[in-house]
Design an enzyme around this catalytic site. Structure first.
Site, PDB file in Angstrom:
ATOM      1  N   ASN A  97      42.037  38.201  44.650  1.00  0.00           N
ATOM      2  CA  ASN A  97      40.900  37.676  44.205  1.00  0.00           C
ATOM      3  C   ASN A  97      40.703  36.577  45.369  1.00  0.00           C
ATOM      4  O   ASN A  97      39.648  35.882  45.343  1.00  0.00           O
ATOM      5  CB  ASN A  97      41.154  36.524  42.795  1.00  0.00           C
ATOM      6  N   LYS A 113      38.059  43.379  42.813  1.00  0.00           N
ATOM      7  CA  LYS A 113      39.341  42.824  42.773  1.00  0.00           C
ATOM      8  C   LYS A 113      40.476  43.858  43.163  1.00  0.00           C
ATOM      9  O   LYS A 113      41.495  43.603  44.000  1.00  0.00           O
ATOM     10  CB  LYS A 113      39.992  41.996  41.705  1.00  0.00           C
ATOM     11  N   ASP A 128      52.247  42.303  49.874  1.00  0.00           N
ATOM     12  CA  ASP A 128      52.421  43.670  48.913  1.00  0.00           C
ATOM     13  C   ASP A 128      51.984  43.153  47.753  1.00  0.00           C
ATOM     14  O   ASP A 128      52.638  43.433  46.655  1.00  0.00           O
ATOM     15  CB  ASP A 128      54.040  43.974  48.813  1.00  0.00           C
ATOM     16  N   ASP A 134      44.712  34.193  40.841  1.00  0.00           N
ATOM     17  CA  ASP A 134      44.464  34.163  39.429  1.00  0.00           C
ATOM     18  C   ASP A 134      45.822  33.866  38.550  1.00  0.00           C
ATOM     19  O   ASP A 134      45.844  33.381  37.399  1.00  0.00           O
ATOM     20  CB  ASP A 134      44.191  35.470  38.985  1.00  0.00           C
ATOM     21  N   GLY A 193      41.379  43.574  27.728  1.00  0.00           N
ATOM     22  CA  GLY A 193      40.826  44.184  28.967  1.00  0.00           C
ATOM     23  C   GLY A 193      41.931  44.719  29.845  1.00  0.00           C
ATOM     24  O   GLY A 193      42.964  44.492  29.584  1.00  0.00           O
ATOM     25  N   LYS A 220      30.494  29.504  38.948  1.00  0.00           N
ATOM     26  CA  LYS A 220      30.638  28.436  39.351  1.00  0.00           C
ATOM     27  C   LYS A 220      31.372  27.696  40.498  1.00  0.00           C
ATOM     28  O   LYS A 220      31.786  26.705  40.819  1.00  0.00           O
ATOM     29  CB  LYS A 220      31.137  27.549  37.966  1.00  0.00           C
ATOM     30  N   SER A 221      31.943  28.692  41.310  1.00  0.00           N
ATOM     31  CA  SER A 221      32.784  28.543  42.381  1.00  0.00           C
ATOM     32  C   SER A 221      32.164  27.619  43.536  1.00  0.00           C
ATOM     33  O   SER A 221      32.765  26.914  43.985  1.00  0.00           O
ATOM     34  CB  SER A 221      33.364  29.998  42.889  1.00  0.00           C
ATOM     35  N   GLY A 258      41.299  45.227  33.598  1.00  0.00           N
ATOM     36  CA  GLY A 258      40.673  45.104  35.044  1.00  0.00           C
ATOM     37  C   GLY A 258      41.801  44.398  35.992  1.00  0.00           C
ATOM     38  O   GLY A 258      42.958  44.136  35.805  1.00  0.00           O
ATOM     39  N   GLY A 259      41.003  43.755  37.124  1.00  0.00           N
ATOM     40  CA  GLY A 259      41.860  42.943  38.057  1.00  0.00           C
ATOM     41  C   GLY A 259      42.522  41.833  37.341  1.00  0.00           C
ATOM     42  O   GLY A 259      43.612  41.324  37.704  1.00  0.00           O
ATOM     43  N   ALA A 260      41.569  41.040  36.624  1.00  0.00           N
ATOM     44  CA  ALA A 260      41.865  39.845  35.967  1.00  0.00           C
ATOM     45  C   ALA A 260      43.280  39.930  35.119  1.00  0.00           C
ATOM     46  O   ALA A 260      44.004  39.268  34.982  1.00  0.00           O
ATOM     47  CB  ALA A 260      41.057  39.220  35.193  1.00  0.00           C
TER      48      ALA A 260
END
Length: 268
Positions: A87, A66, A78, A103, A125, A15-16, A127-129
């Site tokens: 992100n 990500k 860094d 994020d 989860g 939706k970005s 991951g990256g998020a």
């Protein structure tokens, strides 16, 4: 024409472009924001091409890039050593292609008036998020984190990296009586496996936060509302992280006073 974009694999759900397009139109900025499908094999070539394009202002990054994208951009802040995932990529005043992470701020914004210091959070989860969320939780002084992850070694490493106390359990494990539950995985997203969690161990004061936004009304949020628990949907984090990225891309603050209009646009 100047433009920015969001990249990922898959990307059709994003939706970005609606969010950034709404802000560009509202501010009268002559620029574009688009969605571009980029596979893991194409990531290096993608950045090589965009670096040479003077109209490209940068990109947002979604699954599964990500962490991998860090290898293709400068990292003066860094982010690799702190969150470990980016992100947002933008061209700074010197023309350098720089990675950052919006994020964490986007995740925290709807929790800003909630006192979670010393509390117990469950994060689903790894991951990256999840990295950005764990970083934010570490900064607000969360007391303990139960991380639900398929890889226990990776999960333990994440908790250690952010200096968090807690444990790592499988997705099938029962929830502890936590103050906050966050789905930081793609489970429940359109086209992905469902996420079914028994929320009965949670106290009535708990908050359930699902960063998935397609669909917006996830099974997890429906289950939380059946119990009359406080909920936060994926648009909160999506819009929050997008606002910070928008300023980096277009050097203008988005009109956040019109968030109500934007949410209507995103849900119709």
């Amino acid at each position: 024409m100047a433009y920015a974009e969001v990249i990922g694999d898959p990307i059709a759900h994003t939706k970005s472009p609606v969010i950034h397009g709404f802000w560009l139109k509202a501010l009268g900025i002559e620029a574009d924001y688009r969605a571009t499908h980029v596979t893991s094999d194409e990531l290096s070539a993608y950045f090589a091409r965009r670096t040479l394009d003077p109209d490209w202002r940068g990109c947002n990054i979604t699954l599964p890039h990500k962490e991998a994208a860090l290898a293709h951009v400068a990292d003066p802040g860094d982010v690799r050593g702190s969150i470990g995932a980016i992100n947002t990529v933008f061209r700074n005043e010197s023309g350098e292609i720089v990675g950052t992470n919006t994020d964490a701020a986007g995740f925290y914004a709807p929790l800003a008036d909630t006192d979670l210091a010393g509390g117990h959070a469950v994060v689903i989860g790894s991951g990256g998020a999840a990295r950005a969320i764990l970083f934010a939780l570490s900064r607000i002084g969360i007391g303990a984190v139960t991380l639900m992850a398929r890889n226990p070694l990776k999960g333990a490493g994440l908790l250690a990296a952010f200096g968090l106390k807690g444990d790592v359990v499988d997705f099938a494990a029962p929830l502890p009586p936590a103050d906050l539950v966050v789905n930081a995985s793609p489970l429940g997203m359109k086209g992905q496996a469902p996420l079914s969690v028994d929320l009965s161990p949670l106290p009535q004061s708990a908050i359930v936060y699902d960063i998935v936004y397609a669909p917006l009304e996830t099974e997890l949020l429906r289950a939380a509302r059946v119990r009359d628990l406080a909920t936060i949907d994926g648009l909160e984090m999506l819009i929050g992280q997008a606002a910070a990225a928008f300023e980096l891309f277009f050097d203008a603050a988005p009109p956040r006073a019109r968030d109500g209009e934007l949410r209507v646009l995103l849900t119709t």
